[in-house]
Design a protein around this motif. Structure first.
Motif, PDB file in Angstrom:
ATOM      1  N   MET A 417      -3.677  -4.930  -5.438  1.00 56.65           N
ATOM      2  CA  MET A 417      -3.303  -4.096  -6.235  1.00 56.65           C
ATOM      3  C   MET A 417      -4.189  -2.732  -6.095  1.00 56.65           C
ATOM      4  SD  MET A 417      -0.294  -4.676  -7.563  1.00 56.65           S
ATOM      5  CE  MET A 417      -0.306  -3.677  -8.804  1.00 56.65           C
ATOM      6  N   GLU A 418      -5.700  -3.138  -5.900  1.00 60.72           N
ATOM      7  CA  GLU A 418      -6.477  -1.950  -5.803  1.00 60.72           C
ATOM      8  C   GLU A 418      -6.469  -1.381  -4.498  1.00 60.72           C
ATOM      9  OE1 GLU A 418     -10.598  -3.629  -6.503  1.00 60.72           O
ATOM     10  OE2 GLU A 418     -10.105  -3.726  -8.851  1.00 60.72           O
ATOM     11  N   LEU A 419      -6.097  -2.034  -3.528  1.00 60.48           N
ATOM     12  CA  LEU A 419      -5.783  -1.629  -2.219  1.00 60.48           C
ATOM     13  C   LEU A 419      -4.803  -0.614  -2.195  1.00 60.48           C
ATOM     14  CD1 LEU A 419      -6.280  -1.512   1.005  1.00 60.48           C
ATOM     15  CD2 LEU A 419      -4.559  -3.336   0.984  1.00 60.48           C
ATOM     16  N   VAL A 420      -3.624  -0.921  -2.736  1.00 59.02           N
ATOM     17  CA  VAL A 420      -2.375   0.182  -2.981  1.00 59.02           C
ATOM     18  C   VAL A 420      -2.646   1.043  -3.868  1.00 59.02           C
ATOM     19  CG1 VAL A 420      -1.140  -1.332  -1.820  1.00 59.02           C
ATOM     20  CG2 VAL A 420      -1.115  -1.385  -4.109  1.00 59.02           C
ATOM     21  N   GLU A 421      -3.702   1.086  -4.607  1.00 58.60           N
ATOM     22  CA  GLU A 421      -4.227   2.323  -5.667  1.00 58.60           C
ATOM     23  C   GLU A 421      -3.227   2.243  -6.980  1.00 58.60           C
ATOM     24  OE1 GLU A 421      -4.115   5.908  -3.667  1.00 58.60           O
ATOM     25  OE2 GLU A 421      -5.751   5.384  -2.587  1.00 58.60           O
ATOM     26  N   LEU A 422      -3.127   0.774  -7.425  1.00 59.47           N
ATOM     27  CA  LEU A 422      -2.317   0.604  -8.669  1.00 59.47           C
ATOM     28  C   LEU A 422      -3.287  -0.278  -9.499  1.00 59.47           C
ATOM     29  CD1 LEU A 422       1.259  -0.320  -7.484  1.00 59.47           C
ATOM     30  CD2 LEU A 422       0.522   1.691  -8.549  1.00 59.47           C
ATOM     31  N   PRO A 423      -3.342  -0.037 -10.984  1.00 60.36           N
ATOM     32  CA  PRO A 423      -4.164  -0.948 -11.703  1.00 60.36           C
ATOM     33  C   PRO A 423      -3.585  -2.421 -11.591  1.00 60.36           C
ATOM     34  CG  PRO A 423      -2.290   0.397 -12.961  1.00 60.36           C
ATOM     35  CD  PRO A 423      -2.055   0.865 -11.579  1.00 60.36           C
ATOM     36  N   ARG A 424      -4.652  -3.119 -11.821  1.00 67.31           N
ATOM     37  CA  ARG A 424      -4.620  -4.845 -11.872  1.00 67.31           C
ATOM     38  C   ARG A 424      -3.818  -5.082 -13.123  1.00 67.31           C
ATOM     39  NH1 ARG A 424      -9.532  -8.227 -10.014  1.00 67.31           N
ATOM     40  NH2 ARG A 424     -10.226  -6.896  -8.043  1.00 67.31           N
ATOM     41  N   ASP A 425      -3.756  -4.542 -14.126  1.00 68.23           N
ATOM     42  CA  ASP A 425      -2.839  -4.830 -15.309  1.00 68.23           C
ATOM     43  C   ASP A 425      -1.254  -4.650 -14.688  1.00 68.23           C
ATOM     44  OD1 ASP A 425      -2.476  -2.122 -15.667  1.00 68.23           O
ATOM     45  OD2 ASP A 425      -3.298  -1.949 -17.349  1.00 68.23           O
ATOM     46  N   ALA A 426      -1.102  -4.025 -13.864  1.00 66.46           N
ATOM     47  CA  ALA A 426       0.572  -3.611 -13.183  1.00 66.46           C
ATOM     48  C   ALA A 426       1.070  -4.814 -12.842  1.00 66.46           C
ATOM     49  CB  ALA A 426       0.386  -2.571 -12.225  1.00 66.46           C
ATOM     50  N   LEU A 427       0.095  -6.027 -12.721  1.00 67.46           N
ATOM     51  CA  LEU A 427       0.653  -7.308 -12.067  1.00 67.46           C
ATOM     52  C   LEU A 427       1.661  -7.766 -13.091  1.00 67.46           C
ATOM     53  CD1 LEU A 427      -2.519  -8.866 -10.812  1.00 67.46           C
ATOM     54  CD2 LEU A 427      -0.520  -8.275  -9.336  1.00 67.46           C
ATOM     55  N   ARG A 441       4.630   0.739  -2.660  1.00 69.94           N
ATOM     56  CA  ARG A 441       3.331   0.287  -2.407  1.00 69.94           C
ATOM     57  C   ARG A 441       3.376  -1.271  -2.840  1.00 69.94           C
ATOM     58  NH1 ARG A 441      -0.729   4.197  -2.894  1.00 69.94           N
ATOM     59  NH2 ARG A 441      -0.218   6.234  -2.764  1.00 69.94           N
ATOM     60  N   ILE A 442       4.098  -1.479  -3.780  1.00 63.92           N
ATOM     61  CA  ILE A 442       4.163  -2.997  -4.326  1.00 63.92           C
ATOM     62  C   ILE A 442       4.714  -3.709  -2.816  1.00 63.92           C
ATOM     63  CG2 ILE A 442       5.184  -4.861  -5.726  1.00 63.92           C
ATOM     64  CD1 ILE A 442       4.928  -2.485  -7.924  1.00 63.92           C
ATOM     65  N   ALA A 443       5.740  -3.356  -2.343  1.00 58.57           N
ATOM     66  CA  ALA A 443       6.305  -4.116  -1.114  1.00 58.57           C
ATOM     67  C   ALA A 443       5.220  -4.151  -0.122  1.00 58.57           C
ATOM     68  CB  ALA A 443       7.590  -3.007  -0.778  1.00 58.57           C
ATOM     69  N   ILE A 444       4.469  -3.190  -0.004  1.00 54.21           N
ATOM     70  CA  ILE A 444       3.512  -3.177   1.239  1.00 54.21           C
ATOM     71  C   ILE A 444       2.424  -4.363   0.904  1.00 54.21           C
ATOM     72  CG2 ILE A 444       1.593  -1.858   2.327  1.00 54.21           C
ATOM     73  CD1 ILE A 444       3.328   0.346   2.070  1.00 54.21           C
ATOM     74  N   ALA A 445       1.902  -4.186  -0.370  1.00 50.83           N
ATOM     75  CA  ALA A 445       1.109  -5.391  -0.879  1.00 50.83           C
ATOM     76  C   ALA A 445       1.611  -6.660  -0.847  1.00 50.83           C
ATOM     77  CB  ALA A 445       0.651  -5.041  -2.282  1.00 50.83           C
ATOM     78  N   ARG A 446       2.804  -6.831  -0.850  1.00 50.03           N
ATOM     79  CA  ARG A 446       3.332  -8.100  -1.023  1.00 50.03           C
ATOM     80  C   ARG A 446       3.419  -8.543   0.519  1.00 50.03           C
ATOM     81  NH1 ARG A 446       9.910  -9.018  -2.083  1.00 50.03           N
ATOM     82  NH2 ARG A 446      10.022  -7.629  -0.348  1.00 50.03           N
ATOM     83  N   ALA A 447       3.608  -7.633   1.601  1.00 53.90           N
ATOM     84  CA  ALA A 447       3.751  -7.998   2.922  1.00 53.90           C
ATOM     85  C   ALA A 447       2.240  -8.211   3.389  1.00 53.90           C
ATOM     86  CB  ALA A 447       4.235  -6.785   3.730  1.00 53.90           C
ATOM     87  N   VAL A 448       1.227  -7.513   2.914  1.00 55.24           N
ATOM     88  CA  VAL A 448      -0.001  -7.856   3.181  1.00 55.24           C
ATOM     89  C   VAL A 448      -0.629  -9.029   2.844  1.00 55.24           C
ATOM     90  CG1 VAL A 448      -2.294  -6.812   3.203  1.00 55.24           C
ATOM     91  CG2 VAL A 448      -0.450  -5.266   3.635  1.00 55.24           C
ATOM     92  N   ALA A 449      -0.118  -9.445   1.506  1.00 52.95           N
ATOM     93  CA  ALA A 449      -0.630 -10.704   0.974  1.00 52.95           C
ATOM     94  C   ALA A 449      -0.649 -11.883   2.091  1.00 52.95           C
ATOM     95  CB  ALA A 449       0.105 -10.908  -0.461  1.00 52.95           C
TER      96      ALA A 449
END
Length: 561
Positions: A417-427, A441-449
């Protein structure tokens, strides 16, 4: 560059908006969605309304059409005058009569605007049946005539076709025909070319201009694409957070923008000049594709159907940390290649090797361990993210399925979440609580996970406005730099391909017609089809970042800072 230079000061004013205020229904004390909007459009004029998503462009158009959702938004003040008729005071019956006859609208997605169970000819006839006294034969003749005017082929066949049997460009032409069949005084076009490839987009823009010239229609054109604005606009209004912050003739806006926000929009437009060439390190390719073939049809129980060769004999490879772009028109086979590589469909021929393992013929169970190495980011993140799952669950599902503990997966999710510049509480939030750019950005984070070796981006930025698009492209570049992932980037936007790709592969009708380093393909195209794609790019003669025309000078690498 040839700007429009007509003087509309003496033309009849078709639309007059003064101090328009739109707010939340029943909440006059809440911050307005539109605040003090002033706008004038005259006969024959094309007025472009530009701005980022959420700036109020579409709300303005819906207010003019009298289509604001009653339980959500309402006009709270101001005037909308259509040639002496006050739209803000109109009854429902009056607005029904007004639409199509004096004011019409083309929506962004024709597939959702058209009735899927009615033939398209019948849908245009409905407009005539509602507003004219034409007989059945006269109405059909009028429909065939307007379909011919919008340059649809074989109008008798298309008249009988259902929406799903037409291409995206043909469906948009049907929407234009439906909007103009009664010669309205004002045409509103809300992002009508956003999802179209460059050649189809050019055809639609030319068609709107041709119909406008023929019928003398005033056009309110809503878009976030500054290239389109440079091609078609007479005047431009720039919207930000519900206000018009700048208004000017097209030449003045592009050469001397006054507002910082306008300059931001212009400098965010990617250049057609490819980025500086990056040298490869000779590493073994992550992805190798040889002789890939995908054929649909050709068999049937009762009769043999016609075979469609979606992909024919495709060859390419991608090394770690490199980006290969596949470009071409809709139907060229780009997304089919991506789906074959991801094994979302089974190719009919060829080899697909990922990280040294040939996967083209593996069954579902044998393929499962290799899924981790392949991840994809789709065009529409709202459809690819489960709306009932929190962001945390979407990000953790894949790693947990491959044996990672829940605690470790949650820790990685927070870091991403920090990598894609979104707050951690957005989880703890759900997809509908985010903007389109944030969802991507969330979709990209999901792929990178999943820590993949290969990331496939299928039109991942095509639906985003230019500033958000630039942010997502920067994010993909950052992800690639940090993790060394190979990136297969599918796009119809040559500007985007120029900014992110090391190599470019051009597809036409399922075949690769040209391939090579991005600077060679885009600066010195060797195939006529590639040249036609470049020539169709809107605003290609404009250096948006430096507020000047290119005046015939060749594009250079790294033209956008």
């Amino acid at each position: 560059m040839q700007f429009k230079s007509k003087d509309f000061s003496e033309a009849e004013r078709v639309l007059k908006i003064r101090k328009l205020k739109v707010g939340l229904t029943g909440r006059p004390d809440a911050a307005p969605v539109l605040n003090e909007i002033d706008l004038d459009i005259r006969a024959g004029e094309t007025h472009c309304l530009v701005g980022e998503s959420g700036s109020g462009k579409s709300v303005t158009s819906l207010a003019v059409m009298g289509l604001l959702p009653k339980d959500a938004l309402e006009v709270q003040g101001g005037l909308i005058d259509l040639e002496g008729f006050d739209i803000t005071a109109a009854t429902h019956a009056q607005m029904r009569e007004l639409r199509a006859q004096r004011i019409a609208m083309i929506f962004q997605e024709p597939m959702t605007a058209l009735n899927p169970v009615l033939r398209v000819g019948e849908q245009i006839e409905e407009v005539l049946a509602m507003h004219t006294d034409l007989s059945g034969s006269e109405a059909k003749a009028r429909v065939l005539d307007i379909m011919d005017q919008v340059h649809l082929p074989d109008v008798e066949r298309i008249y009988r076709a259902f929406p799903h049997q037409l291409s995206g460009g043909q469906r948009q032409r049907i929407m234009i025909a439906m909007a103009l069949v009664l010669d309205p005084d004002l045409l509103i076009a809300d992002e009508p070319t956003t999802a179209l490839d460059v050649t189809t987009q050019l055809q639609i823009l030319k068609l709107i201009a041709e119909m406008q010239e023929r019928h003398g229609t005033a056009v309110l054109f809503i878009t976030h694409d500054m290239g389109v604005v440079a091609e078609i606009a007479d005047t431009v209004s720039v919207m930000q957070k519900g206000r018009i912050v700048e208004r000017a003739p097209i030449r003045q806006l592009l050469t001397d923008p006054k507002e910082a926000y306008t300059r931001k929009l212009l400098t965010a437009v990617p250049s057609l000049g490819p980025r500086m060439r990056r040298d490869g390190d000779g590493a073994k390719p992550v992805l190798e594709v040889a002789g890939l073939d995908m054929t649909y049809g050709g068999t049937g129980i009762f009769r043999k159907s016609k075979a469609v060769h979606a992909v024919q004999d495709a060859h390419f490879s991608i090394a770690p940390g490199r980006t290969l772009g596949i470009v071409g028109e809709s139907g060229s086979g780009k997304s089919t290649v991506a789906r074959c590589i991801m094994r979302l469909i089974d190719p009919t021929g060829g080899e697909i090797t990922v990280s040294g393992k040939e996967i083209s013929t593996l069954g579902r169970r044998a393929l499962q361990p290799h899924r981790k190495s392949l991840q994809i980011v789709f065009q529409d993140p709202y459809r690819s993210l489960n709306p009932r799952w929190t962001v945390a669950r979407s990000l953790c599902e894949g790693p947990i399925n491959f044996g990672v503990s829940k605690a470790e997966a949650m820790k990685t999710a927070a870091e991403l979440m920090e990598l894609v510049e979104l707050p951690r509480d957005a989880l703890d939030r759900y997809p509908h609580q985010f903007s389109g750019g944030q969802r991507q950005r969330i979709a990209i984070a999901r792929a990178v996970a999943m820590k993949p070796d290969l990331l496939v981006a299928d039109e991942a930025v095509s639906a985003l406005d230019v500033s958000v698009q630039a942010q997502v492209l920067d994010l993909l570049a950052d992800v690639q730099k940090r993790f060394g992932v190979a990136l297969l980037f599918i796009t119809h936007d040559l500007r985007v391909a120029a900014q992110i790709c090391d190599e470019v592969l051009v597809m036409q009708k399922g075949k690769v017609v040209e391939a090579g380093p991005a600077d060679e393909v885009l600066l010195h195209p060797g195939h006529d089809y590639t040249r036609s794609l470049i020539e169709a790019a809107p605003g290609r003669e404009w250096d948006f970042a430096n507020f000047r025309a290119l005046t015939g000078a060749p594009l250079t690498q790294g033209a956008t800072p």
